[in-house]
Design a protein around this motif. Structure first.
Motif, short mmCIF file in Angstrom:
data_model
loop_
_atom_site.label_atom_id
_atom_site.label_comp_id
_atom_site.label_asym_id
_atom_site.label_seq_id
_atom_site.Cartn_x
_atom_site.Cartn_y
_atom_site.Cartn_z
N LYS A 1 0.85 -1.19 0.00
CA LYS A 1 0.00 0.00 0.00
C LYS A 1 0.89 1.24 0.00
O LYS A 1 1.78 1.35 0.85
CB LYS A 1 -0.84 -0.04 1.28
N GLN B 1 -14.94 6.64 -5.66
CA GLN B 1 -14.21 5.38 -5.55
C GLN B 1 -13.47 5.30 -4.20
O GLN B 1 -13.50 4.28 -3.53
CB GLN B 1 -13.22 5.34 -6.71
N LEU B 2 -12.84 6.41 -3.80
CA LEU B 2 -12.09 6.41 -2.54
C LEU B 2 -13.02 6.28 -1.33
O LEU B 2 -12.65 5.67 -0.33
CB LEU B 2 -11.25 7.70 -2.43
N THR C 1 -13.53 2.65 -0.48
CA THR C 1 -12.39 1.75 -0.22
C THR C 1 -12.40 1.32 1.24
O THR C 1 -12.98 1.97 2.08
CB THR C 1 -11.05 2.44 -0.52
#
Ligand SMILES: Nc1nc2c(ncn2[C@@H]2O[C@H](COP(=O)(O)OP(=O)(O)OP(=O)(O)O)[C@@H](O)[C@H]2O)c(=O)[nH]1
Ligand SMILES: [Mg+2]
Length: 251
Positions: A228, A247-248, A251
């Motif tokens: 990461k 999208q974030l 997560t």
């Protein structure tokens, strides 16, 4: 009175105003440099209007904030401010409003000061947002602000270079429309559209999974590991910005 009793009695005054952030709300913290006009223009006398030294100190501060305990899914910085989007389920500091404010302001001030070797203090406020659409609006709002700030900053410094005083440059800027500011810069040799994207839109930070190729000396074979990394985006997209943040958020 026994100390335990006295302690409990006095703590009431410390905690009576503690507020919790309700679950399921999105939290965005915004840190803003205190008195940075003076810091950048008088104390540091930075290269105008966008100094790489200042930009990098802000970037290092954002990275620190994304690594200091809470689950921050997106960091954003422009001018002297930093926005941090927390994961919707983040429960750092038991979602205590005051605790978050004080820890974040303290961490940012310490990181920035340590990096720049000059005292820089940040205030902090929280936006408690009811849904994803408002989170997207929040970041669209800050990018629009970045755009205005950069246009003004370039015009201001160009007018100052031409010999205008602080008051004259400020006054002239107030009377100009966005189109007129663009024209003013163009007449002085700057095409605003061609400036670096980070100056016009700010910088974004988010976690990415990256594949790293290594070598195992025992098996003498190539290995692939996932790691990461904290990615720094210097060219935030114009059209897909909302998709990126959506999208974030997931997560
Ligand atoms: N020279 C230079 N100045 C910058 C840069 N980024 C931000 N600034 C300055 O930082 C200031 C940020 O504006 P504000 O936050 O409204 O002003 P402030 O003086 O920090 O005031 P408070 O936030 O109310 O304490 C502006 O004066 C900007 O010109 C930079 O890259 N270079
Ligand atoms: Mg400020």
């Amino acid at each position: 009175m026994k100390f335990d009793e006295f302690d409990a009695q006095m703590r009431i005054y410390e905690t009576a105003h503690d507020q919790l952030i309700a679950p399921d709300f999105y939290v965005v913290a915004r840190l803003d440099g205190r008195g940075f006009t003076k810091l950048t223009k008088e104390k540091l006398d930075l290269e105008k209007p966008f100094a790489v030294e200042f930009r990098d100190a802000m970037a290092i501060t954002v990275k620190h904030m994304m690594n200091c305990g809470a689950r921050v899914v997106y960091g954003y910085t422009q001018s002297d401010e930093i926005s941090l989007l927390f994961h919707r389920e983040d429960a750092s500091f038991n979602r205590k409003h005051r605790k978050l404010l004080s820890i974040l302001a303290g961490e940012a001030s310490a990181a920035f000061t340590h990096e720049l070797k000059h005292m820089g203090v940040f205030d902090c406020r929280l936006s408690i947002l009811p849904n994803e659409a408002k989170v997207l609006d929040y970041f669209a709002w800050r990018v629009e602000d970045a755009h205005r700030n950069s246009l003004n900053a370039y015009c201001y410094w160009k007018l100052r270079e031409k010999g205008k005083s602080v008051a004259e440059a400020t006054r002239q800027l107030k009377s100009l429309s966005v189109a007129e500011k663009n024209e003013l810069l163009f007449s002085m040799g700057i095409n605003y559209n061609n400036l670096p994207v980070w100056q016009k839109r700010g910088m974004g930070f988010y976690w990415k999974i990256q594949e790293k190729v290594g070598f195992n000396p025992v098996s003498r074979q190539e290995t692939k590991v996932l790691r990461k990394i904290l990615y720094q985006e210097m060219e935030l997209p114009l059209t897909n910005y909302k998709q990126l943040i959506t999208q974030l958020m997931h997560t």
